[in-house]
Design a protein around this motif. Structure first.
Motif, short mmCIF file in Angstrom:
data_model
loop_
_atom_site.label_atom_id
_atom_site.label_comp_id
_atom_site.label_asym_id
_atom_site.label_seq_id
_atom_site.Cartn_x
_atom_site.Cartn_y
_atom_site.Cartn_z
N VAL A 181 0.83 -1.20 0.00
CA VAL A 181 0.00 0.00 0.00
C VAL A 181 0.87 1.25 0.00
CG1 VAL A 181 -1.69 1.30 1.33
CG2 VAL A 181 -1.87 -1.20 1.19
N ALA A 182 1.85 1.27 0.87
CA ALA A 182 2.71 2.45 1.01
C ALA A 182 4.00 2.04 1.70
CB ALA A 182 2.01 3.53 1.82
N CYS A 183 5.03 2.85 1.51
CA CYS A 183 6.30 2.57 2.19
C CYS A 183 7.06 3.86 2.41
CB CYS A 183 7.14 1.57 1.41
SG CYS A 183 7.69 2.15 -0.19
N ILE A 184 7.97 3.81 3.35
CA ILE A 184 8.87 4.92 3.64
C ILE A 184 10.30 4.41 3.45
CG2 ILE A 184 9.75 6.49 5.39
CD1 ILE A 184 7.02 6.54 6.66
N ALA A 185 11.04 5.07 2.56
CA ALA A 185 12.42 4.69 2.33
C ALA A 185 13.27 5.10 3.52
CB ALA A 185 12.93 5.36 1.06
N SER A 186 14.32 4.33 3.79
CA SER A 186 15.08 4.55 5.03
C SER A 186 16.05 5.72 4.95
CB SER A 186 15.88 3.28 5.36
OG SER A 186 16.81 3.02 4.33
N SER A 187 16.55 6.05 3.75
CA SER A 187 17.62 7.04 3.69
C SER A 187 17.12 8.46 3.89
CB SER A 187 18.34 6.94 2.34
OG SER A 187 17.46 7.26 1.30
N ASP A 188 15.95 8.77 3.32
CA ASP A 188 15.50 10.16 3.40
C ASP A 188 14.02 10.30 3.72
OD1 ASP A 188 15.29 10.76 -0.24
OD2 ASP A 188 14.42 9.24 1.07
N GLY A 189 13.38 9.21 4.09
CA GLY A 189 11.97 9.29 4.46
C GLY A 189 11.03 9.47 3.29
N ARG A 190 11.54 9.29 2.08
CA ARG A 190 10.69 9.42 0.91
C ARG A 190 9.55 8.40 0.99
NH1 ARG A 190 13.78 10.05 -4.69
NH2 ARG A 190 15.14 11.00 -3.12
N ARG A 191 8.35 8.82 0.59
CA ARG A 191 7.18 7.95 0.65
C ARG A 191 6.74 7.54 -0.74
NH1 ARG A 191 7.75 10.98 4.85
NH2 ARG A 191 6.74 10.62 6.85
N PHE A 192 6.30 6.31 -0.82
CA PHE A 192 5.78 5.79 -2.07
C PHE A 192 4.40 5.19 -1.80
CE2 PHE A 192 9.66 6.18 -4.48
CZ PHE A 192 10.64 6.16 -3.51
N TYR A 193 3.51 5.38 -2.74
CA TYR A 193 2.14 4.91 -2.57
C TYR A 193 1.71 4.10 -3.79
CZ TYR A 193 1.85 8.31 1.21
OH TYR A 193 2.07 9.02 2.37
N ALA A 194 0.90 3.08 -3.53
CA ALA A 194 0.27 2.38 -4.64
C ALA A 194 -0.73 3.30 -5.30
CB ALA A 194 -0.44 1.13 -4.12
N ASP A 195 -0.92 3.13 -6.60
CA ASP A 195 -1.83 4.01 -7.34
C ASP A 195 -3.24 3.99 -6.77
OD1 ASP A 195 -0.34 3.44 -10.64
OD2 ASP A 195 0.16 4.84 -9.02
N PHE A 196 -3.66 2.84 -6.27
CA PHE A 196 -5.05 2.72 -5.82
C PHE A 196 -5.31 3.44 -4.50
CE2 PHE A 196 -3.82 -0.45 -2.77
CZ PHE A 196 -2.89 -1.25 -3.41
N VAL A 197 -4.28 3.97 -3.84
CA VAL A 197 -4.51 4.71 -2.60
C VAL A 197 -4.00 6.15 -2.67
CG1 VAL A 197 -4.43 2.62 -1.22
CG2 VAL A 197 -2.35 4.02 -1.46
N LYS A 198 -3.41 6.52 -3.77
CA LYS A 198 -2.87 7.88 -3.87
C LYS A 198 -3.98 8.92 -3.68
CE LYS A 198 1.24 7.18 -6.71
NZ LYS A 198 1.85 7.36 -8.04
N GLY A 199 -3.67 9.88 -2.84
CA GLY A 199 -4.64 10.93 -2.56
C GLY A 199 -5.62 10.57 -1.46
#
Length: 123
Positions: A48-66
């Motif tokens: 569904v979503a994740c936070i990268a460890s190096s800089d806290g960047r977030r990624f979201y699956a398309d079906f939950v964006k927004g």
């Protein structure tokens, strides 16, 4: 040993909101990628979503964006998943996951999992 404990699931009406929490312990390094996955009955588990460890960047699956927002409170070793405008397709068991992985990206595989929390969207 890394342990992850989710909470916050429940029954919510379509269009409603929920906030999931995941408290972690036993981390052996400073750099863990953290993620939320879900698995609906009869379906594959999906990230569904994740936070990268190096800089806290977030990624979201398309079906939950927004609609969903993942955040973290490092002082509390806790990550959250704020879910809004929920619909029946969001019904699933939601899992928190962690993996020691230093990168601006999130890993594909995770070695540590929580027990899951059930989210049911129904009127």
């Amino acid at each position: 040993q890394v342990q992850l404990v989710e909470s916050g699931g429940g029954l919510v009406q379509p269009g409603g909101s929920l906030r999931l929490s995941c408290v972690g312990s036993g981390f052996t390094s400073e750099h863990y990628a953290l993620a939320w996955f879900r698995q609906a009955p009869g379906k594959e588990r999906e990230r569904v979503a994740c936070i990268a460890s190096s800089d806290g960047r977030r990624f979201y699956a398309d079906f939950v964006k927004g609609r969903f927002t993942m955040s973290s409170d490092n002082a509390k070793n806790t990550v959250y998943l704020e879910m809004t405008n929920l619909n029946a397709d969001d019904t699933a068991v939601y899992y928190c996951a962690a993996q020691s992985f230093y990168s601006i990206l999130c890993p594909r595989d995770y070695g540590h999992w929580g027990q899951g929390t059930q989210v049911t969207v129904s009127s």
